[in-house]
Motif scaffolding. Structure first.
Motif, PDB file in Angstrom:
ATOM      1  N   THR A   1      37.881  40.113  35.200  1.00  0.00           N
ATOM      2  CA  THR A   1      37.582  41.088  36.254  1.00  0.00           C
ATOM      3  C   THR A   1      38.840  41.652  36.894  1.00  0.00           C
ATOM      4  OG1 THR A   1      35.502  39.941  36.706  1.00  0.00           O
ATOM      5  CG2 THR A   1      36.268  41.517  38.369  1.00  0.00           C
ATOM      6  N   LEU A   2      39.782  40.783  37.296  1.00  0.00           N
ATOM      7  CA  LEU A   2      41.091  41.209  37.784  1.00  0.00           C
ATOM      8  C   LEU A   2      42.143  40.715  36.802  1.00  0.00           C
ATOM      9  CD1 LEU A   2      40.901  40.612  41.659  1.00  0.00           C
ATOM     10  CD2 LEU A   2      40.618  42.757  40.397  1.00  0.00           C
TER      11      LEU A   2
ATOM     12  N   PRO B   1      33.017  35.336  37.766  1.00  0.00           N
ATOM     13  CA  PRO B   1      31.868  35.587  36.869  1.00  0.00           C
ATOM     14  C   PRO B   1      31.170  36.895  37.241  1.00  0.00           C
ATOM     15  CG  PRO B   1      31.841  33.330  37.724  1.00  0.00           C
ATOM     16  CD  PRO B   1      32.865  34.075  38.513  1.00  0.00           C
ATOM     17  N   MET B   2      31.333  37.900  36.407  1.00  0.00           N
ATOM     18  CA  MET B   2      30.787  39.235  36.688  1.00  0.00           C
ATOM     19  C   MET B   2      29.334  39.297  36.229  1.00  0.00           C
ATOM     20  SD  MET B   2      32.454  42.884  35.647  1.00  0.00           S
ATOM     21  CE  MET B   2      31.604  44.441  35.900  1.00  0.00           C
TER      22      MET B   2
ATOM     23  N   VAL C   1      38.605  35.241  46.373  1.00  0.00           N
ATOM     24  CA  VAL C   1      39.296  34.011  45.957  1.00  0.00           C
ATOM     25  C   VAL C   1      38.777  33.588  44.588  1.00  0.00           C
ATOM     26  CG1 VAL C   1      39.766  31.608  46.531  1.00  0.00           C
ATOM     27  CG2 VAL C   1      39.601  33.324  48.357  1.00  0.00           C
ATOM     28  N   PRO C   2      39.639  33.469  43.588  1.00  0.00           N
ATOM     29  CA  PRO C   2      39.169  33.093  42.245  1.00  0.00           C
ATOM     30  C   PRO C   2      38.769  31.625  42.196  1.00  0.00           C
ATOM     31  CG  PRO C   2      41.553  33.218  42.270  1.00  0.00           C
ATOM     32  CD  PRO C   2      41.105  33.691  43.620  1.00  0.00           C
ATOM     33  N   LEU C   3      37.887  31.308  41.265  1.00  0.00           N
ATOM     34  CA  LEU C   3      37.497  29.915  41.057  1.00  0.00           C
ATOM     35  C   LEU C   3      38.644  29.157  40.373  1.00  0.00           C
ATOM     36  CD1 LEU C   3      33.805  30.356  39.839  1.00  0.00           C
ATOM     37  CD2 LEU C   3      34.636  29.817  42.140  1.00  0.00           C
ATOM     38  N   PRO C   4      38.879  27.903  40.744  1.00  0.00           N
ATOM     39  CA  PRO C   4      40.011  27.142  40.196  1.00  0.00           C
ATOM     40  C   PRO C   4      39.731  26.563  38.813  1.00  0.00           C
ATOM     41  CG  PRO C   4      38.852  25.809  41.794  1.00  0.00           C
ATOM     42  CD  PRO C   4      38.157  27.147  41.796  1.00  0.00           C
ATOM     43  N   THR C   5      39.637  27.422  37.823  1.00  0.00           N
ATOM     44  CA  THR C   5      39.357  26.963  36.464  1.00  0.00           C
ATOM     45  C   THR C   5      40.632  26.429  35.809  1.00  0.00           C
ATOM     46  OG1 THR C   5      39.740  29.200  35.627  1.00  0.00           O
ATOM     47  CG2 THR C   5      37.491  28.606  36.219  1.00  0.00           C
TER      48      THR C   5
ATOM     49  N   PHE D   1      31.235  37.918  45.540  1.00  0.00           N
ATOM     50  CA  PHE D   1      31.693  39.240  45.975  1.00  0.00           C
ATOM     51  C   PHE D   1      30.647  40.293  45.601  1.00  0.00           C
ATOM     52  CE2 PHE D   1      33.933  43.252  45.361  1.00  0.00           C
ATOM     53  CZ  PHE D   1      34.656  43.346  46.541  1.00  0.00           C
ATOM     54  N   PRO D   2      30.316  41.178  46.533  1.00  0.00           N
ATOM     55  CA  PRO D   2      30.884  41.398  47.886  1.00  0.00           C
ATOM     56  C   PRO D   2      30.193  40.635  48.999  1.00  0.00           C
ATOM     57  CG  PRO D   2      29.444  43.205  47.326  1.00  0.00           C
ATOM     58  CD  PRO D   2      29.383  42.258  46.162  1.00  0.00           C
TER      59      PRO D   2
END
Length: 419
Positions: free
Chosen positions: A215-216, A330-331, A362-366, A353-354
């Protein structure tokens, strides 16, 4: 007793014998708590009184001493010995100023006698030691060199004494600032495991081709940190970015400073000819904005423009497979109307989000793995091979299949998304 001879005594002799008889040979005046003080002063006063008398009195005393004979001299000797013992005891027990003189100045090395300047110096030294110890614990060893390097860096930035190439790449800023900002995300948050980075040549040009997702575009930045920090030669990965990156405020400047450039054949070829390591992600927005249900399925690699550039410059192509980026955002949806209004290729909708506002960014800590595959050489082809569409297509498909199979292998070995 009638036959005893009476020896007349002068006044001084009577005074001394009276003193011995009244005090039993002990000096008076010990009620002060410091033994011998009155005795020393009394005995010292006697010679001064004797000296003040005239010469005839001294003659009488001498005649009286002679007339007393040996017994008188023994008494005088015992009195002198007692006076010496008393003086020694007084010296051992008396405090400053007990001898009647002016009080002595306290020693500067004693705690009670330290001057204000010495006390301030001691406090400053203790504070300096405490600050140095804290800096060692927080900043690690050689923190003083790091501080000096930081001050030197600021001086060069202020005076303009630094170099930027024609693409806007600021190597010093990237090494000391941008990499330092990305490194905690790389090491501690995503805990990236790097494999096969030695497949990138230590010198000369190379084209790194990777999958794109998340996504980003954090996967591109993590690949840049992986090459910079884990390659034996500490090389810089010069990424080719989309047009959107260079129209966003602030992002444009940071991307240029970090060595990114526009994804066009001319810029890529110039960098490769200069011996740079260039990174490209051919999926583009199709891979970055694909739905979560299609994770780790590579999208179309375009028309193979990166292969043509590699053939023209004769540099090897290094496949790069990144696992872990698909799950950070996860989109689950795409607000296409809002995306058109904002001029974005897509507007992601994720579980956070949103709905959670800025917190949803904040991204998930994968747990990530970045693997660089075996390089695919291109120096064996003639320069005009870049215009052969079949060759370009075959090499493009080879690179894509290599990355896809590596992704599947890494996914099979992965124990968990987060561990």
């Amino acid at each position: 007793m009638a036959d005893a001879k009476v020896i007349p005594l002068d006044e001084d002799t009577r005074a001394r014998r009276g003193a011995r008889a009244g005090g039993g040979g002990r000096p008076r005046g010990r009620s002060t708590g410091r033994p011998g003080l009155a005795a020393v002063r009394t005995d010292e006063a006697a010679p001064r009184d004797d000296a003040s008398r005239d010469g005839s009195s001294r003659d009488d005393v001498s005649r009286g001493d002679v007339s007393r004979g040996d017994g008188t001299r023994e008494d005088a000797a015992r009195e002198d010995a007692a006076r010496e013992d008393t003086a020694v005891a007084d010296a051992a027990l008396a405090g400053p100023g007990d001898d009647g003189d002016a009080p002595s100045e306290p020693a500067q090395d004693e705690p009670g006698g330290a001057s204000p300047a010495a006390a301030l110096g001691a406090v400053a030294g203790a504070l300096t030691d405490a600050v140095a110890g804290a800096a060692d614990r927080v900043l690690g060893g050689r923190w003083d060199r790091r501080v000096a390097g930081g001050l030197s860096f600021l001086r060069r930035r202020i005076t303009g004494d630094y170099e930027v190439d024609e693409f806007g790449f600021d190597e010093e800023l990237t090494d000391q600032v941008l990499m330092s900002l990305l490194r905690p995300l790389f090491d501690s948050y995503f805990r990236v495991e790097v494999k096969g980075v030695e497949n990138i040549p230590s010198e000369g040009g190379a084209l790194v081709v990777g999958n794109h997702s998340g996504t980003l575009p954090l996967d591109a930045l993590m690949a840049q940190v992986a090459v910079h920090d884990h390659h034996p030669a500490g090389r810089h990965l010069r990424l080719l970015a989309a047009d959107l990156v260079f129209v966003l405020p602030l992002v444009n400047e940071l991307a240029r400073k970090a060595g990114h450039t526009l994804a066009c054949a001319e810029d890529a070829q110039l960098l490769l000819e200069r011996g740079e390591v260039v990174g490209v992600m051919p999926e583009g927005f199709k891979g970055l904005g694909k739905p979560f249900s299609e994770r780790y399925k590579l999208q179309r690699f375009g028309r193979g423009g990166f292969v043509s550039t590699a053939l023209r410059t004769g540099v090897p192509i290094v496949p790069c497979s990144i696992v872990g980026a698909e799950e950070i955002y996860p989109m689950v949806g795409d607000a296409k109307v809002l995306a058109r209004l904002l001029g974005f290729p897509y507007f992601p909708v994720t579980p956070t989000f949103p709905w959670l506002g800025p917190l949803g960014l904040v991204p998930l800590p994968t747990k990530w793995t970045i693997q660089f595959g075996e390089p695919i050489p291109t120096d064996g082809y003639a320069p005009e091979a870049a215009d052969d569409p079949m060759l370009v297509f075959n090499l493009t498909d080879q690179v894509r299949e290599t990355i896809q199979h590596t992704l599947y292998k890494l996914l099979v070995r992965r124990r968990s998304v987060f561990f």
